[in-house]
Design a protein around this motif. Structure first.
Motif, PDB file in Angstrom:
ATOM      1  N   GLU A 125       0.831  -1.208   0.000  1.00 11.10           N
ATOM      2  CA  GLU A 125       0.000   0.000   0.000  1.00 11.10           C
ATOM      3  C   GLU A 125       0.861   1.252   0.000  1.00 11.10           C
ATOM      4  N   LEU A 201      -3.833   5.699 -14.230  1.00  6.84           N
ATOM      5  CA  LEU A 201      -3.290   4.663 -13.354  1.00  6.84           C
ATOM      6  C   LEU A 201      -2.843   3.447 -14.144  1.00  6.84           C
ATOM      7  N   HIS A 268      -5.815  -0.555  -8.705  1.00  3.46           N
ATOM      8  CA  HIS A 268      -6.200   0.000  -7.412  1.00  3.46           C
ATOM      9  C   HIS A 268      -6.787  -1.073  -6.508  1.00  3.46           C
ATOM     10  N   TYR A 271     -11.511   0.469  -6.595  1.00  3.85           N
ATOM     11  CA  TYR A 271     -11.803   1.731  -7.282  1.00  3.85           C
ATOM     12  C   TYR A 271     -13.308   1.862  -7.488  1.00  3.85           C
ATOM     13  N   TRP A 291      -5.782   2.677  -0.907  1.00  3.80           N
ATOM     14  CA  TRP A 291      -4.904   1.923  -1.795  1.00  3.80           C
ATOM     15  C   TRP A 291      -4.480   0.584  -1.195  1.00  3.80           C
ATOM     16  N   ALA A 294      -4.191  -2.440  -3.565  1.00  6.12           N
ATOM     17  CA  ALA A 294      -3.470  -2.200  -4.820  1.00  6.12           C
ATOM     18  C   ALA A 294      -2.443  -3.305  -5.086  1.00  6.12           C
ATOM     19  N   ASP A 302     -10.106  -3.578 -12.226  1.00  8.77           N
ATOM     20  CA  ASP A 302     -10.675  -2.298 -11.791  1.00  8.77           C
ATOM     21  C   ASP A 302     -11.931  -1.953 -12.577  1.00  8.77           C
TER      22      ASP A 302
END
Length: 405
Positions: A125, A201, A268, A271, A291, A294, A302
């Motif tokens: 993270e 991203l 992510h 998200y 996050w 992630a 996502d």
């Protein structure tokens, strides 16, 4: 084990305190990437420790002061320490840091309870937040206490971000972004930012993220899909209290049909509405939050996640479903194609949407119930409330399976 109405109930002790042998067996049966396995190992090792008990705010303040004296210097001041509410998985407090040079900084400490609904790797993270800060509006990740050297539990400190997660006049009463209604005036600008940030991203370089914080799956292989599935299957095996046949069918289908990866992206992992802040006066996203899930993987995860029915609602016409309360899924996909330059594979969307539903059932029917029953979180009421969505999720998973079997 006992069988009641076709559902096999497991002895609570098996999961309350899983043995080393059981942990090893599940780990071998469902291998995942090393950062995810580290998170799982830490979760079950910490389960052997004490449950949650209230931590006085002054304890948090004293711990942060000690931490900051080590990181910043002996003259540092930590003031205005106060609790923050919100979220189902973190204990949060805001404070002001004065390093002694006449400046000050508003910061936020995010600490785990003894066990959270989300099994996460704090180092991953932290590393992802640092990697994306030059590309997206995110709170600045400042320091990490991954081994709880200073705080009672693992924690990180980040910058304090301004904004709201829903309009102040909203009356939806939903938990953590479930069905948040932003209203027709805010939707266009929020949707534009939401999609643009996702495209940024997924196209940003991943070179800054390396082992042990993150591992890139091999392009052209099914490695990523199986890692993500097996992570959830480990949690399901170790946290559930009963056998649920539809979960076994879904797990087997997901394994047989795991899609190959065409491009490794920063994903992510959570998200959606509720996980970004925005300025009501401008209608622009001011920070992308949360996050903790992630990882490096497939962008379709996502895209499938943010378009789940759980996080959207119908527009004012009563017919148009808005993904994450912002825009129809097909419009979101088209905007994503334009802004990112990346193509979308709808078969992979379907696979990751089923995985997202599977994972949501793991969290709500297994992990949240187990954590609350063992008294290992400060949010036991909220965690048990989440079980109310289980029938909807199980029905949704069954319909998905009917479409592919």
């Amino acid at each position: 084990m006992t069988n009641v109405g076709g559902i096999t109930e497991r002895p609570p002790s098996l999961q309350d305190h899983p043995s080393d042998a059981l942990l090893a067996e599940v780990r071998e049966r469902y291998p995942t990437d090393q950062p995810s396995q580290d998170a799982l190992d830490q979760k079950y090792a910490r389960r052997r420790g004490p449950g949650w008990s209230p931590t006085p705010l002054e304890t948090i303040a004293d711990s942060v002061r000690k931490w900051m004296r080590h990181e910043v210097g002996p003259d540092v001041e930590v003031t205005d320490v106060r609790w923050l509410t919100g979220g189902a998985s973190k204990i949060q407090a805001a404070f002001t840091l004065r390093p002694g040079d006449g400046t000050e900084q508003r910061l936020l400490v995010r600490m785990d309870p003894p066990e959270t609904i989300n099994c996460t790797n704090k180092r991953t993270e932290f590393a992802v937040m640092r990697a994306v800060r030059d590309h997206l509006p995110v709170p600045d990740a400042c320091w990490i206490d991954a081994e709880a050297e200073y705080l009672p539990e693992p924690a990180l400190i980040c910058g304090f971000a301004e904004g709201v997660t829903k309009p102040r006049a909203a009356t939806t009463g939903q938990v953590s972004g479930l069905g948040t209604n932003f209203g027709p005036a805010l939707r266009p600008s929020l949707a534009a930012d939401f999609v643009a940030h996702l495209g940024t991203l997924h196209t940003m370089p991943i070179d800054a993220l390396r082992p042990p914080d993150a591992v890139a799956p091999r392009v052209g292989s099914t490695e990523n899909a199986l890692w993500r599935l097996n992570f959830e299957r480990q949690l399901w095996e170790l946290d559930r209290a009963e056998d649920v046949p539809v979960m076994e069918v879904a797990g087997a289908w997901l394994e047989r049909n795991a899609p190959a990866l065409d491009r490794a992206s920063v994903v992510h992992g959570d998200y959606r509405s509720g996980n970004f802040l925005f300025d009501e006066s401008t209608g622009r996203i001011s920070a992308v939050l949360d996050w903790e899930s992630a990882h490096l993987g497939d962008r379709h995860a996502d895209l499938a996640y943010c378009t789940q029915r759980l996080y959207g609602h119908y527009a004012e016409d009563g017919r148009t479903f808005l993904a994450s309360g912002l825009l129809p899924a097909e419009d979101l996909y088209e905007a994503y194609r334009r802004t990112s330059g990346l193509e979308i594979d709808h078969d992979r969307i379907r696979w990751y949407r089923m995985l997202a539903t599977y994972a949501a059932i793991v969290k709500t029917l297994a992990t949240s119930v187990r954590v609350a029953r063992l008294g290992r979180s400060h949010q036991d009421v909220l965690l048990t409330r989440l079980e109310g969505v289980v029938p909807v999720l199980l029905g949704q998973l069954a319909v998905m399976l009917e479409e592919v079997l």
